[in-house]
Structures are given as structure tokens and as C-alpha cells.
Design an enzyme around this catalytic site. Structure first.
Site, short mmCIF file in Angstrom:
data_model
loop_
_atom_site.label_atom_id
_atom_site.label_comp_id
_atom_site.label_asym_id
_atom_site.label_seq_id
_atom_site.Cartn_x
_atom_site.Cartn_y
_atom_site.Cartn_z
N LYS A 167 0.89 -1.19 0.20
CA LYS A 167 -0.14 0.16 -0.01
C LYS A 167 0.95 1.28 -0.15
O LYS A 167 2.14 1.14 0.38
CB LYS A 167 -0.99 0.07 1.06
CG LYS A 167 -0.05 0.13 2.63
CD LYS A 167 0.18 1.08 3.14
CE LYS A 167 1.05 1.27 4.40
NZ LYS A 167 1.61 2.48 4.99
N VAL A 195 10.95 -4.51 2.44
CA VAL A 195 10.81 -4.78 3.63
C VAL A 195 11.24 -3.61 4.51
O VAL A 195 12.05 -2.95 4.25
CB VAL A 195 12.02 -5.97 4.28
CG1 VAL A 195 12.00 -6.24 5.63
CG2 VAL A 195 11.64 -7.13 3.49
N MET A 235 5.51 0.18 3.37
CA MET A 235 4.32 -0.22 2.26
C MET A 235 3.73 -1.43 2.76
O MET A 235 3.06 -2.04 2.02
CB MET A 235 4.99 -0.48 0.94
CG MET A 235 5.72 0.86 0.10
SD MET A 235 6.32 0.49 -1.57
CE MET A 235 4.55 0.43 -2.32
N ALA A 273 0.90 -7.03 4.81
CA ALA A 273 0.40 -8.03 3.70
C ALA A 273 0.49 -9.55 3.74
O ALA A 273 -0.36 -10.06 3.34
CB ALA A 273 1.02 -7.54 2.39
N ASP A 299 -2.22 -1.74 9.43
CA ASP A 299 -2.28 -1.80 8.29
C ASP A 299 -3.11 -3.06 7.71
O ASP A 299 -3.51 -3.31 6.43
CB ASP A 299 -1.32 -1.71 7.38
CG ASP A 299 -0.59 -0.10 7.50
OD1 ASP A 299 -1.43 0.60 7.60
OD2 ASP A 299 0.63 -0.16 7.70
#
Length: 314
Positions: free
Chosen positions: A21, A107, A111, A116, A148
Site C-alpha cells: 500500500k 521490507v 509499504m 500484507a 494496516d
């Protein structure tokens, strides 16, 4: 990136892909007594992916491949493993599972690659164990794992509040093209927030209506307006910890980016381009200037965690 759909099969497997993201806007309030910071954010899921394969094992274990795999812990601190344990505890499952993660999101790059992994692991284990939890319950578990993780189950574009885990889908027209300047040395999210606290003592509660103009631009599919409205309250803290980011931001701006921002807690720099080809131009400029250890291009918005075709589902 290795496509796990083409990887050799070793028995019954469930394969899930989850995106990374970028925060189009991230507004952060002062640290609360419980240790968390109130957030108001606009997420966009982008086409950099974490692939997770769940297969049979006598225990809960994880392995990792792909770029920067050596930086990912495989002990109990691994977020995908924590997701599997949380799902097992919620559903009473005592079976093991082997989770293999193939990295495609930077990593410690801001993001949400680890988040995820957790979102993908929840979906993969739910299918592998046949627990069939409703999405609402998966979302509850996701929210316990990190701010997240719920968004990466959901994907596309969304407004986040609370710790970022209270989500409302946002309408977004068109496709947005990005170039990402990645650094091998990541930034600890905790360190960035601590630096933010030092720099912005007494920062006000983030306004839930602070991104009305951005949301209007997304609804209109107005990429130049979106670029002009990119915002990150953590950017100054990330730059304080990694001063070289100033040059990365500058090179992307000089390459004609519609907008440039540090992604999340950094240190990845996200540059919004006019087109897919322009994203490649910006990426080439960052490479030529030596202001990033690697560069990636992607587009968004994309769906959240999804089963990959060919998975063996109970």
C-alpha cells in the site's frame, strides 16, 4: 517476481496474493496513553505483491524467499505466523501449517509488506483449515495484528481512522501509476513514531475531514490534483532519521512527478506519475542519480488479499 502459481506443487496447498500500500495522505495525532497514535489516512493498494502458500505441517512454521528475504524474521515475531496463531486461537484449530512467503513489497519500507503477509496468511489459513470465518471476523483478527492489516484484506482505496483500522471504502476513478525509490536499510516504524513525537509535541487530533479535497480528486480521477494533495505527517521524522531522502524526493520532483511523498513510515519514496511510461522515466532518473538502492514501478488501486486460482480449498 516469482509467480507462485507456476511453482511445483508438493501436496494440498492454498495460495494467496496480497498487495502493498501507499498512504496518499497520513495525518497523525499525538501519542495516546495506550501508546497508539490516532490516525486519519487515505490508503491505496498497489500492484506490488506478497505471495503466501499454506501447506501441511506438523507445526506452525514459516519460510521466506524473494528480495530482502534475509531481513524477515521467521520466529514468533513474524506477522504471518502471528496471524496463523491468532486464527487458530479464535477457531480452536490445533493443526499445524507451513507458510511460505515470497516477498515483493520492500521490507521495512513503509509499504506494509509484513501486514500484507498477515492478511494473506489469515485468508490462506482460513481456507486451508476450512474454518470459513466471515470477512467481518477476519477483519477483527486483522485489526488485532496491526493498523494496516485490515486494509490489505480489503484493498482498493479506503479511508482509515482510529489506528487506521476503521475503514470506509472510497470511490476512485482511473488508474494511478507510481515509481518507488527503495532503500536497503529500512526504518523502524517505532523509531519513526518516536521521532515524530519529539518533533511534533502536542500535535492535534487528526481531522477526519482533512482530506475532502483529496477524496474529491480521487472520485474525479484527477491524477494531477491527487499528486498535489499527497501528504504525510511522518515525512519530517523519516527524513530526520534518513537525511538522504531529501535528495530522493528532489530527483523524483525534477523528473516531473505529479507528487512525491515518503510512503508511510518510510524510507520508500513514492512518486506519482502521469502514465505507466512516465513512471519508468522517474524510476530511471532515481537510478541514474543513485538516490535509491533499487526502484520499482506499480499501479493502483488493486484488490486486497485474494486466493490464487488453483488453490486447494476445503
Amino acid at each position: 517476481m516469482t509467480d507462485l502459481r507456476l511453482a511445483p506443487r508438493t501436496g494440498r496447498e492454498v495460495r494467496v496474493r496480497a498487495p502493498g500500500k501507499v498512504n496518499l495522505s497520513l495525518r497523525v495525532g499525538s501519542r495516546r496513553p495506550d501508546g497508539y497514535h490516532p490516525l486519519a489516512t487515505v490508503f491505496q493498494a498497489v500492484s506490488l505483491y506478497e505471495d503466501v502458500v499454506a501447506s501441511a505441517s506438523d507445526e506452525l512454521r514459516v519460510s521466506v524467499s524473494g528480495p530482502q528475504a534475509d531481513l524477515v524474521p521467521t520466529d514468533d515475531s513474524n506477522l504471518a505466523l502471528r496471524a496463523a496463531r491468532a486464527l487458530a486461537a479464535r477457531t480452536g484449530v490445533d493443526d499445524g501449517v507451513h507458510l511460505h512467503l515470497h516477498k515483493g513489497v520492500p521490507v521495512a519500507g513503509g509499504m506494509a509488506g509484513g501486514s500484507a503477509d498477515a492478511a494473506a496468511a489469515l485468508l490462506a489459513c482460513d481456507a486451508f483449515w476450512g474454518t470459513a470465518l466471515p470477512r467481518e471476523e477476519l477483519h477483527e483478527i486483522a485489526a488485532e495484528l496491526g493498523s494496516d492489516v485490515p486494509f490489505l484484506l480489503m484493498g482498493q482505496t479506503a479511508v482509515g481512522s482510529g489506528r487506521g483500522d476503521l475503514l470506509t471504502a472510497a470511490l476512485s476513478r482511473g488508474e494511478y501509476h507510481w515509481a518507488f525509490g527503495v532503500r536497503d536499510a529500512g526504518l523502524s516504524t517505532a523509531r519513526v513514531y518516536a521521532e515524530f513525537d519529539d518533533l511534533a509535541a502536542g500535535h492535534p487530533e487528526p481531522a477526519v475531514d482533512g482530506d475532502v479535497a483529496l477524496l474529491q480528486a480521487l472520485r474525479a480521477g484527477d491524477a494531477p490534483a491527487v499528486g498535489a494533495l499527497l501528504h504525510n505527517d511522518l515525512q519530517d521524522a523519516a527524513v530526520e532519521l534518513a537525511p538522504g531522502l531529501v535528495e530522493t524526493l528532489s530527483v523524483a520532483e525534477d523528473a516531473g512527478a505529479l507528487g512525491v511523498v515518503v510512503s508511510g513510515s518510510g524510507p520508500t519514496v513514492a512518486a506519482l506519475a502521469r502514465s505507466r511510461q512516465h513512471a519508468l522515466v522517474i524510476a530511471a532518473a532515481m537510478t541514474a542519480a543513485g538516490v535509491a538502492d533499487s526502484v520499482l514501478t506499480a499501479s493502483g488501486p488493486v484488490p486486497g488479499a485474494r486466493l490464487v486460482a488453483g488453490s486447494d480449498v476445503l
